[in-house]
Design a protein around this motif. Structure first.
Motif, PDB file in Angstrom:
ATOM      1  N   LEU A  91       0.843  -1.199   0.000  1.00 18.11           N
ATOM      2  CA  LEU A  91       0.000   0.000   0.000  1.00 18.11           C
ATOM      3  C   LEU A  91       0.876   1.245   0.000  1.00 18.11           C
ATOM      4  O   LEU A  91       1.764   1.371   0.846  1.00 18.11           O
ATOM      5  CB  LEU A  91      -0.861  -0.050   1.269  1.00 18.11           C
ATOM      6  CG  LEU A  91      -1.779   1.103   1.608  1.00 18.11           C
ATOM      7  CD1 LEU A  91      -2.951   1.139   0.639  1.00 18.11           C
ATOM      8  CD2 LEU A  91      -2.302   0.954   3.031  1.00 18.11           C
ATOM      9  N   ASP A  92       0.646   2.177  -0.918  1.00  9.19           N
ATOM     10  CA  ASP A  92       1.376   3.445  -0.900  1.00  9.19           C
ATOM     11  C   ASP A  92       0.939   4.264   0.311  1.00  9.19           C
ATOM     12  O   ASP A  92      -0.222   4.211   0.712  1.00  9.19           O
ATOM     13  CB  ASP A  92       1.100   4.266  -2.173  1.00  9.19           C
ATOM     14  CG  ASP A  92       2.029   3.899  -3.321  1.00  9.19           C
ATOM     15  OD1 ASP A  92       2.856   2.980  -3.144  1.00  9.19           O
ATOM     16  OD2 ASP A  92       1.916   4.526  -4.394  1.00  9.19           O
ATOM     17  N   GLY A  93       1.851   5.050   0.842  1.00  8.48           N
ATOM     18  CA  GLY A  93       1.554   5.799   2.057  1.00  8.48           C
ATOM     19  C   GLY A  93       1.086   7.214   1.816  1.00  8.48           C
ATOM     20  O   GLY A  93       1.263   8.087   2.664  1.00  8.48           O
ATOM     21  N   ASP A  94       0.482   7.483   0.673  1.00  8.54           N
ATOM     22  CA  ASP A  94       0.095   8.861   0.385  1.00  8.54           C
ATOM     23  C   ASP A  94      -1.407   9.007   0.199  1.00  8.54           C
ATOM     24  O   ASP A  94      -1.875  10.006  -0.315  1.00  8.54           O
ATOM     25  CB  ASP A  94       0.835   9.362  -0.860  1.00  8.54           C
ATOM     26  CG  ASP A  94       0.531   8.518  -2.082  1.00  8.54           C
ATOM     27  OD1 ASP A  94      -0.191   7.508  -1.937  1.00  8.54           O
ATOM     28  OD2 ASP A  94       1.009   8.854  -3.170  1.00  8.54           O
ATOM     29  N   LEU A  95      -2.142   7.966   0.619  1.00  7.76           N
ATOM     30  CA  LEU A  95      -3.608   7.954   0.530  1.00  7.76           C
ATOM     31  C   LEU A  95      -4.127   7.953  -0.907  1.00  7.76           C
ATOM     32  O   LEU A  95      -5.304   8.173  -1.137  1.00  7.76           O
ATOM     33  CB  LEU A  95      -4.227   9.118   1.318  1.00  7.76           C
ATOM     34  CG  LEU A  95      -4.085   8.976   2.839  1.00  7.76           C
ATOM     35  CD1 LEU A  95      -4.635  10.201   3.538  1.00  7.76           C
ATOM     36  CD2 LEU A  95      -4.797   7.731   3.334  1.00  7.76           C
ATOM     37  N   GLN A  96      -3.245   7.716  -1.866  1.00  9.32           N
ATOM     38  CA  GLN A  96      -3.749   7.555  -3.234  1.00  9.32           C
ATOM     39  C   GLN A  96      -4.278   6.138  -3.428  1.00  9.32           C
ATOM     40  O   GLN A  96      -5.051   5.881  -4.350  1.00  9.32           O
ATOM     41  CB  GLN A  96      -2.647   7.852  -4.243  1.00  9.32           C
ATOM     42  CG  GLN A  96      -2.363   9.337  -4.364  1.00  9.32           C
ATOM     43  CD  GLN A  96      -1.551   9.644  -5.598  1.00  9.32           C
ATOM     44  OE1 GLN A  96      -0.358   9.361  -5.639  1.00  9.32           O
ATOM     45  NE2 GLN A  96      -2.179  10.192  -6.605  1.00  9.32           N
ATOM     46  N   ASP A  97      -3.808   5.226  -2.592  1.00  8.91           N
ATOM     47  CA  ASP A  97      -4.386   3.889  -2.548  1.00  8.91           C
ATOM     48  C   ASP A  97      -5.228   3.837  -1.282  1.00  8.91           C
ATOM     49  O   ASP A  97      -4.692   3.903  -0.185  1.00  8.91           O
ATOM     50  CB  ASP A  97      -3.300   2.810  -2.413  1.00  8.91           C
ATOM     51  CG  ASP A  97      -2.350   2.798  -3.591  1.00  8.91           C
ATOM     52  OD1 ASP A  97      -2.754   3.235  -4.682  1.00  8.91           O
ATOM     53  OD2 ASP A  97      -1.213   2.335  -3.408  1.00  8.91           O
ATOM     54  N   LYS A 194     -11.051   4.059  -7.997  1.00 11.26           N
ATOM     55  CA  LYS A 194     -10.709   5.368  -8.551  1.00 11.26           C
ATOM     56  C   LYS A 194      -9.534   5.899  -7.753  1.00 11.26           C
ATOM     57  O   LYS A 194      -9.570   5.921  -6.531  1.00 11.26           O
ATOM     58  CB  LYS A 194     -11.892   6.328  -8.409  1.00 11.26           C
ATOM     59  CG  LYS A 194     -13.099   5.944  -9.217  1.00 11.26           C
ATOM     60  CD  LYS A 194     -14.042   7.139  -9.316  1.00 11.26           C
ATOM     61  CE  LYS A 194     -15.173   6.860 -10.277  1.00 11.26           C
ATOM     62  NZ  LYS A 194     -16.312   6.171  -9.633  1.00 11.26           N
ATOM     63  N   ARG A 195      -8.487   6.326  -8.462  1.00  9.40           N
ATOM     64  CA  ARG A 195      -7.317   6.808  -7.733  1.00  9.40           C
ATOM     65  C   ARG A 195      -7.417   8.306  -7.513  1.00  9.40           C
ATOM     66  O   ARG A 195      -7.412   9.083  -8.455  1.00  9.40           O
ATOM     67  CB  ARG A 195      -6.048   6.475  -8.516  1.00  9.40           C
ATOM     68  CG  ARG A 195      -4.795   6.738  -7.715  1.00  9.40           C
ATOM     69  CD  ARG A 195      -3.609   6.028  -8.320  1.00  9.40           C
ATOM     70  NE  ARG A 195      -2.821   5.437  -7.253  1.00  9.40           N
ATOM     71  CZ  ARG A 195      -1.546   5.744  -7.018  1.00  9.40           C
ATOM     72  NH1 ARG A 195      -0.920   6.606  -7.770  1.00  9.40           N
ATOM     73  NH2 ARG A 195      -0.898   5.178  -6.028  1.00  9.40           N
ATOM     74  N   PRO A 196      -7.554   8.724  -6.267  1.00 12.50           N
ATOM     75  CA  PRO A 196      -7.689  10.159  -5.999  1.00 12.50           C
ATOM     76  C   PRO A 196      -6.359  10.864  -6.109  1.00 12.50           C
ATOM     77  O   PRO A 196      -5.308  10.233  -6.166  1.00 12.50           O
ATOM     78  CB  PRO A 196      -8.182  10.196  -4.557  1.00 12.50           C
ATOM     79  CG  PRO A 196      -7.630   8.962  -3.946  1.00 12.50           C
ATOM     80  CD  PRO A 196      -7.539   7.935  -5.038  1.00 12.50           C
ATOM     81  N   GLU A 197      -6.416  12.190  -6.102  1.00 12.25           N
ATOM     82  CA  GLU A 197      -5.192  12.976  -6.116  1.00 12.25           C
ATOM     83  C   GLU A 197      -4.599  12.957  -4.712  1.00 12.25           C
ATOM     84  O   GLU A 197      -5.285  12.708  -3.734  1.00 12.25           O
ATOM     85  CB  GLU A 197      -5.526  14.415  -6.525  1.00 12.25           C
ATOM     86  CG  GLU A 197      -4.344  15.200  -7.000  1.00 12.25           C
ATOM     87  CD  GLU A 197      -4.788  16.452  -7.753  1.00 12.25           C
ATOM     88  OE1 GLU A 197      -3.921  17.090  -8.361  1.00 12.25           O
ATOM     89  OE2 GLU A 197      -5.984  16.773  -7.730  1.00 12.25           O
ATOM     90  N   ARG A 198      -3.319  13.216  -4.611  1.00 14.05           N
ATOM     91  CA  ARG A 198      -2.695  13.420  -3.314  1.00 14.05           C
ATOM     92  C   ARG A 198      -3.322  14.632  -2.675  1.00 14.05           C
ATOM     93  O   ARG A 198      -3.373  15.696  -3.279  1.00 14.05           O
ATOM     94  CB  ARG A 198      -1.227  13.743  -3.553  1.00 14.05           C
ATOM     95  CG  ARG A 198      -0.272  12.817  -2.922  1.00 14.05           C
ATOM     96  CD  ARG A 198       1.117  13.335  -3.233  1.00 14.05           C
ATOM     97  NE  ARG A 198       2.090  12.273  -3.104  1.00 14.05           N
ATOM     98  CZ  ARG A 198       2.674  11.971  -1.957  1.00 14.05           C
ATOM     99  NH1 ARG A 198       2.402  12.652  -0.881  1.00 14.05           N
ATOM    100  NH2 ARG A 198       3.535  10.973  -1.906  1.00 14.05           N
ATOM    101  N   THR A 199      -3.811  14.525  -1.444  1.00 13.06           N
ATOM    102  CA  THR A 199      -4.415  15.701  -0.828  1.00 13.06           C
ATOM    103  C   THR A 199      -3.355  16.568  -0.183  1.00 13.06           C
ATOM    104  O   THR A 199      -3.451  17.782  -0.153  1.00 13.06           O
ATOM    105  CB  THR A 199      -5.446  15.290   0.239  1.00 13.06           C
ATOM    106  OG1 THR A 199      -4.852  14.284   1.050  1.00 13.06           O
ATOM    107  CG2 THR A 199      -6.700  14.772  -0.413  1.00 13.06           C
TER     108      THR A 199
HETATM  109 MG    MG Z   1       1.360   8.930  -4.975  1.00 13.67          MG
END
Ligand code: MG
Ligand code: UDP
Length: 313
Positions: A91-97, A194-199
């Motif tokens: 899991l990526d740690g940037d909340l995009q996943d 759906k992959r959100p943008e980095r907030t």
């Molecule tokens: Mg990312």
């Protein structure tokens, strides 16, 4: 059953608190035991401090400190090597996943019909330029890779123990994990999201590192770059044969021109084709060189886990 979650982090202090909370909620929802392995990939901000705090409060959250920044494919590999779980999730740690998908992935695998489930992005929000580049890469990659890997798939996914063992047997240094994961086979299925943008926080992968990753993927899982040399070579040969016939006819009919233009053009053309493929050859030689050096993909400075008394904690 234990679920291991591997999360590579590089300077994510802005986002990590929210992220941590969402991971905790998602994991609690699975109703099973879990360990979360935060891999600190040489962060230079407060990320590591925050991670160590989480670990102190809840030892299910472990912290693997790498000795410097090695890049997120290496960080995932480091994490995979220390997991204890029956299932492992990347899991990526940037909340995009979204961590909220983990229970769904776990459910899919625990029924037993699949060994690997990966996230497939049905849409993504990134800046237009970056998105264009990523989409282009995925299209080319899915078209030319030799293993049939699908497009729009990243690292996000879960696999069972057997698949993880197989995955870890791939020892190559040029690593594009989504492609390698597909390569090992087993029974795989997708979950669409759906992959959100980095907030918050900056994307750590800039165009240069994304290019690097794209090259790793294309060169390690396809032989198209080499084949292109043949295609260009033969096309060039065909063209020059036609050219030769034209030139000879003109000579015979006495209409021979001075020939400067055509000579310059063919010089430019073949000169650049040769240079391009010298570059391709160079790329392969460099990759062969890197593999033969056989350097580890990462070094561990510290592993904070309460489970193993031999380790620093
Ligand atoms: Mg990312
Ligand atoms: N990351 C990492 N090492 C790096 C670059 C990124 O561990 O050298 C982590 C980063 O903190 C994030 C994940 O890898 O959790 C994905 O990074 P990013 O969002 O920058 O990549 P992108 O979404 O652009 O692929």
């Amino acid at each position: 059953m234990i679920i291991s979650v591997i999360i590579p982090l590089y300077n994510e202090e802005d986002i990590i608190d929210e992220f941590h909370q969402r991971v905790l909620n998602a994991m609690t929802k699975t109703g099973d035991d879990f360990e979360v392995i935060y891999v600190d990939d040489g962060s230079t901000d407060n990320t590591l401090q925050k991670l160590l705090n989480y670990h102190k409060k809840d030892s299910r959250f472990k912290v693997l400190e790498l000795s410097r920044n090695f890049g997120h494919q290496a960080a995932y590999t480091a994490g995979l090597n220390v997991t204890l779980g029956d299932y492992v999730c990347m899991l990526d740690g940037d909340l995009q996943d979204p961590p909220e998908l983990i229970p769904e992935m776990y459910e899919k695998l625990s029924i037993g019909n699949y060994d690997i489930v990966y996230g497939k992005r049905i849409s993504r929000k990134e800046k237009a330029g970056k998105r264009f580049f990523i989409l282009l890469f995925h299209k080319i990659f899915s078209f030319i890779n030799n293993v049939g890997a699908p497009d729009n798939v990243g690292n996000f996914g879960m696999m069972n123990h057997k698949a993880k063992e197989a995955f870890l047997m791939l020892k190559e240094k040029n690593r594009y994990l989504p492609g390698l994961r597909y390569f090992i086979g087993f029974r795989q299925t997708a979950i669409e999201y759906k992959r959100p943008e980095r907030t918050r926080g900056k994307a750590k992968m800039n165009i240069k590192s994304l290019m690097q990753l794209a090259f790793d993927a294309l060169f390690s899982l396809s032989k198209l770059p080499l084949k292109l040399a043949f295609v260009f070579g033969f096309t060039g040969l065909g063209l020059s044969l036609v050219g030769a016939v034209v030139v000879i006819i003109k000579k015979i009919t006495g209409a021979a021109i001075t020939g400067w233009t055509s000579m310059m053009l063919s010089l430019f053309f073949f000169g650049s084709v040769i240079l391009i493929f010298l570059g391709v050859m160079g790329e392969y030689i460099f990759r062969i060189y890197k593999e033969t050096q056989n350097r580890p993909v990462y070094f561990i400075r510290n592993y904070h886990t309460k489970d193993d008394k031999n380790q620093n904690s």
